[in-house]
Design a protein around this motif. Structure first.
Motif, PDB file in Angstrom:
ATOM      1  N   GLU A  71       6.027  -8.044  -0.760  1.00 37.74           N
ATOM      2  CA  GLU A  71       7.149  -8.964  -0.547  1.00 37.74           C
ATOM      3  C   GLU A  71       6.913  -9.952   0.603  1.00 37.74           C
ATOM      4  OE1 GLU A  71       8.401  -5.010   1.409  1.00 37.74           O
ATOM      5  OE2 GLU A  71       7.445  -5.611  -0.446  1.00 37.74           O
ATOM      6  N   TYR A  72       5.746  -9.885   1.214  1.00 40.14           N
ATOM      7  CA  TYR A  72       5.398 -10.817   2.288  1.00 40.14           C
ATOM      8  C   TYR A  72       4.170 -11.625   1.917  1.00 40.14           C
ATOM      9  CZ  TYR A  72       8.628  -8.494   5.467  1.00 40.14           C
ATOM     10  OH  TYR A  72       9.751  -8.003   6.062  1.00 40.14           O
ATOM     11  N   PHE A  73       4.077 -12.818   2.499  1.00 41.13           N
ATOM     12  CA  PHE A  73       2.862 -13.607   2.366  1.00 41.13           C
ATOM     13  C   PHE A  73       1.798 -12.966   3.242  1.00 41.13           C
ATOM     14  CE2 PHE A  73       5.877 -16.628   0.777  1.00 41.13           C
ATOM     15  CZ  PHE A  73       5.152 -17.338  -0.177  1.00 41.13           C
TER      16      PHE A  73
ATOM     17  N   VAL B  46       8.099 -22.453   1.327  1.00 41.70           N
ATOM     18  CA  VAL B  46       6.708 -22.731   1.699  1.00 41.70           C
ATOM     19  C   VAL B  46       6.580 -24.189   2.123  1.00 41.70           C
ATOM     20  CG1 VAL B  46       4.349 -22.950   0.822  1.00 41.70           C
ATOM     21  CG2 VAL B  46       5.663 -20.897   0.314  1.00 41.70           C
ATOM     22  N   ALA B  47       7.177 -25.089   1.362  1.00 44.61           N
ATOM     23  CA  ALA B  47       7.103 -26.520   1.687  1.00 44.61           C
ATOM     24  C   ALA B  47       7.743 -26.813   3.046  1.00 44.61           C
ATOM     25  CB  ALA B  47       7.773 -27.341   0.596  1.00 44.61           C
TER      26      ALA B  47
ATOM     27  N   LYS C 176       5.839 -17.243  10.713  1.00 45.61           N
ATOM     28  CA  LYS C 176       7.059 -18.064  10.614  1.00 45.61           C
ATOM     29  C   LYS C 176       7.596 -18.070   9.185  1.00 45.61           C
ATOM     30  CE  LYS C 176       6.245 -21.272  14.435  1.00 45.61           C
ATOM     31  NZ  LYS C 176       6.036 -22.688  14.807  1.00 45.61           N
ATOM     32  N   LEU C 177       6.701 -18.171   8.207  1.00 43.59           N
ATOM     33  CA  LEU C 177       7.118 -18.167   6.808  1.00 43.59           C
ATOM     34  C   LEU C 177       7.758 -16.839   6.435  1.00 43.59           C
ATOM     35  CD1 LEU C 177       7.263 -19.427   3.983  1.00 43.59           C
ATOM     36  CD2 LEU C 177       4.892 -18.714   3.632  1.00 43.59           C
ATOM     37  N   ASN C 178       7.155 -15.727   6.861  1.00 41.86           N
ATOM     38  CA  ASN C 178       7.714 -14.415   6.530  1.00 41.86           C
ATOM     39  C   ASN C 178       9.050 -14.170   7.237  1.00 41.86           C
ATOM     40  OD1 ASN C 178       5.764 -13.645   4.671  1.00 41.86           O
ATOM     41  ND2 ASN C 178       4.432 -12.780   6.243  1.00 41.86           N
ATOM     42  N   LEU C 179       9.205 -14.686   8.452  1.00 46.51           N
ATOM     43  CA  LEU C 179      10.502 -14.568   9.123  1.00 46.51           C
ATOM     44  C   LEU C 179      11.560 -15.396   8.397  1.00 46.51           C
ATOM     45  CD1 LEU C 179       9.462 -14.673  12.895  1.00 46.51           C
ATOM     46  CD2 LEU C 179      10.406 -12.731  11.631  1.00 46.51           C
TER      47      LEU C 179
END
Length: 186
Positions: free
Chosen positions: A63-65, A157-158, A178-181
């Motif tokens: 579930e995470y990048f 993501v964008a 930062k994306l996962n947060l």
């Protein structure tokens, strides 16, 4: 000869003032006015520090990048690359295993679509960013694991993609932490 000695002493004193006093003070001042006051940009979740923007972390849950592999297990005290070249059989096996893992957890992904940064470690072993393509190949997996619309994850993501400096220097990249947060905040 006496003239040369006096000129040398003057030059030495000027360089000591410039390089041992003014330059370090300038760098310290630049650090103090940057994000994190020279200690790095701390990222928090629920008031608790969960990491730093410039140091990568390991994410292995679907579930995470996932970030770029690390040769030092993201240990900032031992920052280094693997120093293994492309003809090293151990290195080739590691890369092959990483490719197999990506293919296993990202059904429908083709080997030719995997960017190099997703299977090779960075020189420091602490790279917090992945390429825009590295994030794009993971969107389906993350959306499915979180039961989210793929378009919503693409949008996220964008929004977290860092464009090249002045539109010219360097590739686009995505800070994984930062994306996962941001994903957790959805």
């Amino acid at each position: 000869m006496k003239n040369y000695i006096i000129q040398s002493i003057r030059l030495t004193l000027v360089l000591i003032v410039l390089l041992c006093i003014l330059y370090p003070l300038g760098i310290a001042l630049a650090g103090k006015i940057s994000k994190g006051n020279g200690s790095g940009e701390k990222l928090t979740k629920n008031g608790k520090v969960v990491g730093y923007a410039l140091i990568g972390q390991s994410f292995t849950k679907p579930e995470y990048f996932w970030g770029r592999p690390s040769a030092v297990a993201y240990n900032a005290a031992g920052s280094a690359g693997s120093n293994k070249g492309p003809s090293n059989p151990d290195y080739l096996k590691e890369v092959s295993n990483r490719i197999d893992t990506l293919l296993k957890y990202n059904p429908g992904l083709k080997k030719s679509e995997i960017p190099a940064d997703m299977v090779t470690a960075s020189g420091s072993g602490l790279d917090p960013n992945i390429s825009e393509q590295g994030a794009a190949i993971q969107i389906n997996r993350v959306a499915k694991a979180r039961k989210l619309d793929q378009n919503k994850v693409k949008e996220l993501v964008a929004m977290n993609t860092l464009k090249p400096f002045l539109g010219l220097f360097g590739p686009s990249s995505v800070n994984v932490l930062k994306l996962n947060l941001a994903l957790d905040n959805l």
